[in-house]
Design an enzyme around this catalytic site. Structure first.
Site, mmCIF file in Angstrom:
data_model
loop_
_atom_site.group_PDB
_atom_site.id
_atom_site.type_symbol
_atom_site.label_atom_id
_atom_site.label_comp_id
_atom_site.label_asym_id
_atom_site.label_seq_id
_atom_site.Cartn_x
_atom_site.Cartn_y
_atom_site.Cartn_z
ATOM 1 N N GLY A 46 0.808 -1.219 0.000
ATOM 2 C CA GLY A 46 0.000 0.000 0.000
ATOM 3 C C GLY A 46 0.840 1.267 0.000
ATOM 4 N N CYS A 47 1.911 1.256 0.770
ATOM 5 C CA CYS A 47 2.765 2.453 0.874
ATOM 6 C C CYS A 47 3.490 2.721 -0.442
ATOM 7 C CB CYS A 47 3.763 2.291 2.008
ATOM 8 S SG CYS A 47 2.945 2.140 3.611
ATOM 9 N N THR A 48 3.896 1.645 -1.113
ATOM 10 C CA THR A 48 4.561 1.794 -2.411
ATOM 11 C C THR A 48 3.582 2.380 -3.420
ATOM 12 O OG1 THR A 48 6.011 -0.071 -1.951
ATOM 13 C CG2 THR A 48 5.776 0.556 -4.259
#
Length: 201
Positions: A46-48
């Site tokens: 998700g962060c990527t």
């Protein structure tokens, strides 16, 4: 519950960036809006996705270019992890290491996913004067953050345009106040000429 920073000056802070250099964020100093996003973990799915969406928006969206928005990402990952993340994803904005939680504390950002994530996924939008206008707090819905920033940039741009208009208004009002010289009523020159010809005939 309203976040304590809404409507208040956004806190300044200095943290090491992915290049190891200290990056100082002073909202309002450059006269541009700031999108400050806190995220749980560099390299996670998700962060990527979120980080790359901000990267692409800066490159592709006219709104992001026009408003000159400053995008800054922050997580608790150490500098070497941030460096790896920035290089791998070719991120074009500062990604900072908040290992001691100083920025998270200043911005009242807690843990995410019921305490399972070290940092919640929270994005703050700060206007060009350095005031916190709004925030989006959703750890699971990573794709909502760029949309949230786009919506706010649109709104801030409209506000700036509206604020710039009153300076031009007096001239427009003066022009409106000047009565137009009305043409005298009655027969026109042409009509008088035709009447004269008729009489002479």
């Amino acid at each position: 519950m309203v976040h304590p920073l809404i409507g208040k000056p956004a806190p300044s802070f200095s943290l090491p960036g992915a290049d190891g250099e200290t990056y100082s964020l002073t909202p309002g100093a450059k006269g541009v809006p700031v999108a400050l996003f806190f995220y749980p973990k560099s390299g996670s799915y998700g962060c990527t996705k979120e980080a790359c969406q901000f990267r692409d928006a800066l490159a592709d969206k006219d709104l992001f270019k026009r408003t000159k928005v400053e995008i800054v990402g922050v997580s608790s990952d150490p500098v070497d992890k941030q460096k790896e993340f920035v290089e791998k994803q070719k991120l074009t904005y500062p990604v900072l290491s908040d290992a001691k939680g100083e920025a998270r504390k200043a911005y009242h950002v807690g843990k995410g996913l019921f305490g399972l994530a070290e940092t919640a996924r929270v994005t703050f939008i700060i206007d060009s004067k350095g005031t916190v206008r709004d925030l989006l707090d959703t750890t699971v819905n990573y794709s909502a953050h760029v949309k949230f920033v786009s919506k706010w940039l649109d709104k801030l741009e409209a506000e700036e345009k509206k604020a710039a208009t009153p300076a031009e208004a007096p001239a427009a009002e003066a022009a409106a106040a000047t009565p137009e010289v009305a043409a005298p009523e009655g027969p026109s020159i042409d009509e008088l000429g035709r009447a004269a010809e008729a009489v002479q005939a």
